[in-house]
Write an enzyme that holds these catalytic residues in place. Structure first.
Site, PDB file in Angstrom:
ATOM      1  N   ASP A 279       0.861  -1.189   0.000  1.00 29.21           N
ATOM      2  CA  ASP A 279       0.000   0.000   0.000  1.00 29.21           C
ATOM      3  C   ASP A 279       0.895   1.236   0.000  1.00 29.21           C
ATOM      4  O   ASP A 279       2.009   1.193  -0.511  1.00 29.21           O
ATOM      5  CB  ASP A 279      -0.960  -0.033   1.191  1.00 29.21           C
ATOM      6  N   HIS A 302       2.042   1.889  -3.275  1.00 31.11           N
ATOM      7  CA  HIS A 302       1.119   2.856  -3.870  1.00 31.11           C
ATOM      8  C   HIS A 302       1.661   4.280  -3.833  1.00 31.11           C
ATOM      9  O   HIS A 302       0.912   5.223  -4.051  1.00 31.11           O
ATOM     10  CB  HIS A 302      -0.240   2.799  -3.167  1.00 31.11           C
TER      11      HIS A 302
END
Length: 455
Positions: A279, A302
């Site tokens: 993430d 991310h």
């Protein structure tokens, strides 16, 4: 390098000053007046509120220097230091015995000590812990020194009382946590995450490996944090934090495993750290202000995110954020601001500069229509206002055609967006594109790709 940066900024500042004097008062620009007035009118940028965007970029370092000395290890400030080793309190460190009770006993002794404490977790051992909370305030400063490994229980029923935390420091001041390996043993949690396992019995939540809640004057350094159940390291309601030389890792497909998460905290400096997870490498959310991240290596994951903000029609505020010096590689996003429709508040005074992108899917992105749920998000009129954002000295390659994507709100357009010295191309060297909607922006220096001026 610092000298060259100062010279470059001085030259740029002189150019602006010359423009102020050389441009005639009856300038043909739409707004008339000075060059800066023109930029302000074009973008909505407030130069009086945020003048340092066009001044030396390291001015805010003075602020962090003021509290760095506060975080000097307590054993250098006290005449005597007490050594507390968890083994003395019965910890086995054999990787199978639950050492939680021994750690609690050792912490109780450390926290009640009238002199500074070195809290020692021995080298060459693997300490198994169930969910555990270390409460403050404590009488003296504590330096927690891990030389071995601390490993989480992977029995999910052990977390029945608190599904959101594994190791929690609550209300501790003047604390240094350094060294060693923290292993969240997150595989069982990833397998049962609702993002992986689509069933009524899936887990929407999972523990954060290491949480500092309501802590002040905190240093976290020289640690390896790996395979967290969900978020790896979280600072919540903390003031005066230095996090440096951290190595945070988890598989690229591990769900919601943010590297470093900052919420409702202020005066936080993150530096010289490498983060690669499933993430966000760094996520900064509501209530956070005066946050710096420097010399960050990010990927996979991310990217570095402000947000998400405004979920569930909530009010969110984030301000005075600086990301200075980052290498972002192979991530789904580079530097991102993400807000939900229906929220309110603002994300303002944000600087992204000196960043290298390598094969990043969305290198620069503002997404005011963020929607991280299975059902579609309905269109709403309110939004978190995004304003006064600087993108400066950002170069590298995009894995997609769109290297710059500003998807701003129709009701609350992005304002005061400044791009300076941007050079992004597609992986392989061909030209990338910019996609921009509902934004007031301007550029300084060379910018490629460039938003269509009508936006």
């Amino acid at each position: 390098m610092a000298l060259l940066q100062r010279i470059a900024y001085s030259v740029f500042s002189i150019m602006i000053i010359l423009a102020l004097f050389l441009l005639p008062s009856s300038s043909s620009s739409r707004v008339g007046g000075s060059f800066l007035d023109h930029i302000g009118e074009e973008t909505g940028y407030d130069f009086r509120a945020y003048p340092f965007y066009f001044g030396p970029i390291d001015g805010s370092d003075k602020f962090f220097n003021n509290f760095t000395n506060i975080l000097t290890r307590s054993n250098k400030l006290e005449r005597s230091v007490r050594i507390i080793n968890v083994d003395t309190f019965g910890a086995k460190g054999d990787g199978s015995t639950d050492d939680s009770q021994a750690f609690q006993k050792a912490w109780k002794a450390a926290c009640s000590s009238g002199v500074a404490v070195n809290f020692v977790v021995s080298k060459g051992k693997n300490y198994l812990l169930k969910p555990i909370t270390f409460f403050g305030p404590c009488k003296s400063g504590i330096t927690w020194q891990t030389y071995g490994t601390i490993e989480a229980s992977d029995t999910m029923s052990d977390y029945s009382k608190d599904m959101r935390h594994w190791i929690l420091f609550n209300g501790v001041q003047n604390l240094a946590v350094e060294g060693g390996i923290v292993n969240g043993n997150g595989q069982i949690w990833w397998q049962n995450s609702c993002k992986i396992k689509k069933s009524p019995k899936c887990n929407k939540h999972a523990p954060t490996a290491l949480t500092f809640y309501n802590c002040r004057n905190l240093r976290v350094e020289d640690m390896y944090i790996q395979d967290s159940q969900q978020i790896h390291l979280s600072f919540e309601k903390c003031i005066n934090v230095i996090a440096t030389n951290l190595h945070v890792t988890a598989p690229e497909k591990s769900p919601n495993t943010d590297g470093i998460h900052v919420t409702d905290s202020q005066n936080v400096q993150i530096s010289s750290s490498s983060i690669g997870t499933g993430d966000d490498c760094i996520s900064i959310v509501s209530g956070s202000k005066k946050i710096q991240a420097t010399d960050i290596t990010c990927g996979p994951g991310h990217g570095i995110s402000i947000g998400s903000l405004g979920a569930g029609n909530s009010e969110a505020h984030v301000s005075d954020i600086t990301i200075n010096g980052a290498k972002i590689s192979g991530t789904s996003n580079g530097v991102r601001i993400k807000t939900w429709q229906g929220g309110s508040g603002s994300a303002s005074n944000i600087k992204f500069h000196n960043i290298n992108m390598d094969n990043v899917e969305n290198p620069i992105i503002i997404d005011q229509n963020y929607c991280d749920q299975d059902e579609p998000c309905g269109k709403q009129k309110s939004a978190v206002q995004v304003k006064n954002v600087l993108y400066q000295n950002i170069k590298g390659t995009s894995a997609s055609d769109i290297a710059i994507n500003f998807d701003c709100s129709e009701s609350f357009p992005c304002q005061g967006i400044v791009l300076q010295n941007i050079e992004l191309v597609k992986e392989g060297g061909s030209s990338a594109k910019a996609q921009c909607s509902n934004i007031r922006w301007t550029n300084a220096g060379s910018v490629s790709p460039l938003c269509p001026k009508s936006n």
